[in-house]
Design a protein around this motif. Structure first.
Motif, PDB file in Angstrom:
ATOM      1  N   ASP A  47      22.496  21.379 -17.429  1.00  0.00           N
ATOM      2  CA  ASP A  47      23.505  21.181 -16.393  1.00  0.00           C
ATOM      3  C   ASP A  47      24.536  20.134 -16.807  1.00  0.00           C
ATOM      4  OD1 ASP A  47      22.310  22.966 -14.623  1.00  0.00           O
ATOM      5  OD2 ASP A  47      21.040  21.420 -13.727  1.00  0.00           O
ATOM      6  N   ILE A  48      24.265  19.429 -17.917  1.00  0.00           N
ATOM      7  CA  ILE A  48      25.130  18.331 -18.339  1.00  0.00           C
ATOM      8  C   ILE A  48      25.702  18.616 -19.719  1.00  0.00           C
ATOM      9  CG2 ILE A  48      25.268  15.851 -18.817  1.00  0.00           C
ATOM     10  CD1 ILE A  48      22.749  15.508 -17.097  1.00  0.00           C
ATOM     11  N   MET A  49      27.013  18.463 -19.839  1.00  0.00           N
ATOM     12  CA  MET A  49      27.684  18.494 -21.132  1.00  0.00           C
ATOM     13  C   MET A  49      28.169  17.076 -21.400  1.00  0.00           C
ATOM     14  SD  MET A  49      28.858  20.309 -23.762  1.00  0.00           S
ATOM     15  CE  MET A  49      28.670  21.975 -23.132  1.00  0.00           C
ATOM     16  N   PHE A  50      27.781  16.520 -22.544  1.00  0.00           N
ATOM     17  CA  PHE A  50      28.196  15.162 -22.888  1.00  0.00           C
ATOM     18  C   PHE A  50      29.254  15.231 -23.969  1.00  0.00           C
ATOM     19  CE2 PHE A  50      27.566  11.151 -25.348  1.00  0.00           C
ATOM     20  CZ  PHE A  50      28.084  10.304 -24.391  1.00  0.00           C
ATOM     21  N   TYR A  80      23.587  18.858 -23.237  1.00  0.00           N
ATOM     22  CA  TYR A  80      24.284  19.379 -24.396  1.00  0.00           C
ATOM     23  C   TYR A  80      25.157  18.250 -24.947  1.00  0.00           C
ATOM     24  CZ  TYR A  80      23.283  24.261 -23.047  1.00  0.00           C
ATOM     25  OH  TYR A  80      22.677  25.451 -22.742  1.00  0.00           O
ATOM     26  N   ILE A  81      24.985  17.925 -26.215  1.00  0.00           N
ATOM     27  CA  ILE A  81      25.794  16.888 -26.844  1.00  0.00           C
ATOM     28  C   ILE A  81      26.898  17.554 -27.640  1.00  0.00           C
ATOM     29  CG2 ILE A  81      25.816  15.051 -28.571  1.00  0.00           C
ATOM     30  CD1 ILE A  81      23.009  14.281 -27.673  1.00  0.00           C
ATOM     31  N   ASN A  82      28.129  17.157 -27.344  1.00  0.00           N
ATOM     32  CA  ASN A  82      29.306  17.692 -28.018  1.00  0.00           C
ATOM     33  C   ASN A  82      29.826  16.630 -28.974  1.00  0.00           C
ATOM     34  OD1 ASN A  82      31.593  19.266 -28.637  1.00  0.00           O
ATOM     35  ND2 ASN A  82      32.745  18.398 -26.927  1.00  0.00           N
ATOM     36  N   LEU A  83      29.597  16.800 -30.267  1.00  0.00           N
ATOM     37  CA  LEU A  83      30.009  15.806 -31.258  1.00  0.00           C
ATOM     38  C   LEU A  83      31.517  15.869 -31.466  1.00  0.00           C
ATOM     39  CD1 LEU A  83      27.176  16.192 -33.927  1.00  0.00           C
ATOM     40  CD2 LEU A  83      27.405  14.404 -32.199  1.00  0.00           C
ATOM     41  N   ASP A  84      32.134  14.694 -31.444  1.00  0.00           N
ATOM     42  CA  ASP A  84      33.581  14.619 -31.588  1.00  0.00           C
ATOM     43  C   ASP A  84      34.030  14.437 -33.032  1.00  0.00           C
ATOM     44  OD1 ASP A  84      36.366  14.110 -30.454  1.00  0.00           O
ATOM     45  OD2 ASP A  84      36.003  12.228 -31.529  1.00  0.00           O
ATOM     46  N   ASP A  85      33.112  13.979 -33.900  1.00  0.00           N
ATOM     47  CA  ASP A  85      33.530  13.577 -35.235  1.00  0.00           C
ATOM     48  C   ASP A  85      32.462  13.940 -36.260  1.00  0.00           C
ATOM     49  OD1 ASP A  85      35.219  12.114 -37.146  1.00  0.00           O
ATOM     50  OD2 ASP A  85      33.576  10.675 -37.165  1.00  0.00           O
ATOM     51  N   PHE A  86      32.913  14.300 -37.441  1.00  0.00           N
ATOM     52  CA  PHE A  86      31.999  14.676 -38.530  1.00  0.00           C
ATOM     53  C   PHE A  86      31.000  13.564 -38.827  1.00  0.00           C
ATOM     54  CE2 PHE A  86      30.931  15.053 -43.049  1.00  0.00           C
ATOM     55  CZ  PHE A  86      30.527  16.375 -43.125  1.00  0.00           C
ATOM     56  N   THR A  87      31.446  12.315 -38.815  1.00  0.00           N
ATOM     57  CA  THR A  87      30.545  11.198 -39.138  1.00  0.00           C
ATOM     58  C   THR A  87      29.473  10.987 -38.080  1.00  0.00           C
ATOM     59  OG1 THR A  87      31.917   9.504 -38.073  1.00  0.00           O
ATOM     60  CG2 THR A  87      32.414  10.039 -40.368  1.00  0.00           C
ATOM     61  N   HIS A  88      29.677  11.564 -36.897  1.00  0.00           N
ATOM     62  CA  HIS A  88      28.681  11.398 -35.832  1.00  0.00           C
ATOM     63  C   HIS A  88      27.416  12.214 -36.082  1.00  0.00           C
ATOM     64  CE1 HIS A  88      31.645   9.814 -32.537  1.00  0.00           C
ATOM     65  NE2 HIS A  88      31.582   9.046 -33.616  1.00  0.00           N
ATOM     66  N   GLU A 125      17.969  20.660 -30.923  1.00  0.00           N
ATOM     67  CA  GLU A 125      17.964  22.056 -31.370  1.00  0.00           C
ATOM     68  C   GLU A 125      19.280  22.763 -31.027  1.00  0.00           C
ATOM     69  OE1 GLU A 125      14.636  24.358 -30.185  1.00  0.00           O
ATOM     70  OE2 GLU A 125      13.239  23.297 -31.497  1.00  0.00           O
ATOM     71  N   THR A 126      19.898  22.376 -29.905  1.00  0.00           N
ATOM     72  CA  THR A 126      21.198  22.932 -29.531  1.00  0.00           C
ATOM     73  C   THR A 126      22.230  21.825 -29.603  1.00  0.00           C
ATOM     74  OG1 THR A 126      20.179  24.543 -28.045  1.00  0.00           O
ATOM     75  CG2 THR A 126      22.534  24.101 -27.742  1.00  0.00           C
ATOM     76  N   ILE A 127      23.284  22.059 -30.353  1.00  0.00           N
ATOM     77  CA  ILE A 127      24.302  21.033 -30.571  1.00  0.00           C
ATOM     78  C   ILE A 127      25.681  21.695 -30.524  1.00  0.00           C
ATOM     79  CG2 ILE A 127      24.272  21.273 -33.082  1.00  0.00           C
ATOM     80  CD1 ILE A 127      24.554  17.896 -31.270  1.00  0.00           C
ATOM     81  N   CYS A 128      26.682  20.919 -30.100  1.00  0.00           N
ATOM     82  CA  CYS A 128      28.050  21.428 -30.004  1.00  0.00           C
ATOM     83  C   CYS A 128      28.966  20.544 -30.835  1.00  0.00           C
ATOM     84  CB  CYS A 128      28.485  21.423 -28.532  1.00  0.00           C
ATOM     85  SG  CYS A 128      30.125  22.117 -28.216  1.00  0.00           S
TER      86      CYS A 128
END
Length: 425
Positions: free
Chosen positions: A92-95, A114-122, A134-137
């Protein structure tokens, strides 16, 4: 023409209990809008709206949207905490965050968001901190200029957000090696677009990227997040977005690009804030002063601390003088607050009905990025927030700040004890 969702009589009744200024929200309008959004994307079986909490961070509003099937888009620790308290958890949460502190990532992982990575280094940063879920954005930035029908809408290449094209391909490969099994793609390329073509064009960019990522990395792509950017027309004479036309435009792109590539089960997500709430909020304020110098000024008891957009962006917000909706707009005013800043103006050279001291002004479209952008410059205190419920009654959903609240962070100073005590008695 924009019409207020409260009358002068309703406003006077509320003011008798909760003095101006205050923000008020229309529950009926919020619910109807959420239902129309869900209908517009009902063709996609996995569709979900993740309301952008930053637009209107109030738990009462979040609960209304939760009841309408929405999730939440969070960008900070406190937004995650508020959402958790409202009963949001897991998918239910997108971060979606950037320059993200450790505590924020840890809380998002704890909640199963759900974690939404903003940067390659992250990728490495998150892996070392708490492991790759297991699920990443990943957030995509195509660079260059973004245009619709030869009109430049924004300049993603100058934005601080997102992976480049090459980075997102390499990023998916690394994330798979680190244990990620399912993937999402996210992008935000333009703000407050009033164009039915924005989402469909963005969708085509992301859908084509999804096909490429599947082919080059073998990633199992579970969802594509179109983020926000669908806006509203603040001016009364401008056409609004048609969410059903927008939904069908995305549907057409989905069928043309994803279905033939074997990606017909991909869920579509959105992260709307302004579209969801802005039209369903008013800032209600009272005329307290007039000034006659080189211009005609109307002074009100609200200021830029209650609504920053006009001062910060020169943004237009329509104003209705309650009880004078049908009066001729034959007086030119600057409508100002009381800050020690010359840009503290809700309107400049605005044609309005003649305004008398004590008149109640309704400033439209403040339901998103209104209260939430408030601040305490000049020691001004944040206003109350009130909910106009579907049955016509009202509910206080955030009380107005007091001087005691303003001084509370000086809790190490005995000098201010007297003032805090006096205002709590």
């Amino acid at each position: 023409m924009k019409k207020p969702f409260i009358t002068k009589e309703q406003a006077e009744e509320i003011i008798a209990k909760y003095p101006t200024p205050f923000h008020i929200y229309d529950e009926k309008g919020i619910r109807e809008n959420a239902r129309n959004l869900n209908k517009a994307f009902s063709w996609n079986k996995g569709y979900k709206e993740y309301f952008a909490v930053k637009a209107t961070p109030n738990p009462y509003i979040l609960k209304i949207l939760q009841e309408e099937g929405c999730g939440v888009d969070c960008s900070s620790l406190t937004e995650l905490m508020m959402s958790e308290c409202c009963g949001f958890k897991g998918s239910d949460i997108m971060f979606s965050s950037n320059v993200t502190p450790k505590a924020d990532f840890l809380k998002a992982r704890e909640l199963g968001a759900y974690i939404n990575l903003d940067d390659f280094t992250h990728i490495e940063y998150l892996d070392e901190l708490c492991g790759i879920p297991e699920t990443i954005c990943c957030r995509y930035n195509p660079g260059g200029h973004f245009s619709i029908e030869n009109q430049i809408m924004d300049n993603p290449g100058e934005a601080k957000y997102g992976f480049t094209h090459d980075q997102i391909i390499e990023g998916f490969k690394i994330l798979k090696e680190k244990g990620a099994k399912h993937f999402g793609i996210h992008a935000f390329l333009a703000s407050n677009t009033v164009s039915n073509a924005y989402y469909p064009k963005l969708a085509r960019i992301l859908f084509e990227l999804a096909v490429e990522l599947k082919e080059k990395t073998g990633a199992d792509i579970k969802f594509i997040n179109l983020s926000g950017g669908v806006g509203i027309a603040y001016e009364p004479d401008k056409p609004q977005n048609d969410i059903f036309e927008i939904g069908e435009g995305v549907h057409k792109a989905f069928d043309e690009i994803l279905v033939p590539a074997g990606l017909g089960d991909v869920a579509i997500f959105t992260e709307l804030g302004r579209y969801m709430l802005a039209p369903y909020g008013h800032l209600i304020t009272t005329c307290t002063h007039h000034k006659h110098t080189y211009k005609e000024y109307v002074g009100v008891d609200a200021c830029a601390c209650n609504l920053m957009r006009p001062a910060m962006y020169g943004a237009y917000h329509h104003i209705t003088v309650l009880g004078k909706e049908n009066a001729p707009c034959d007086h030119k005013y600057d409508v100002t607050g009381g800050l020690c800043e010359n840009n503290d103006k809700f309107a400049v050279d605005r044609m309005l009905p003649e305004i008398d001291t004590g008149d109640i002004l309704c400033i439209h479209d403040t339901g998103a990025h209104g209260f939430s952008m408030g601040y305490n410059y000049n020691g001004k205190l944040r206003s109350a927030e009130i909910l106009l419920k579907e049955d016509g009654t009202t509910q206080l959903i955030r009380r107005a700040e007091t001087p005691a609240d303003y001084f509370a962070t000086f809790d190490f100073s005995h000098i201010l004890d007297k003032y805090s005590k006096d205002n709590n008695d």
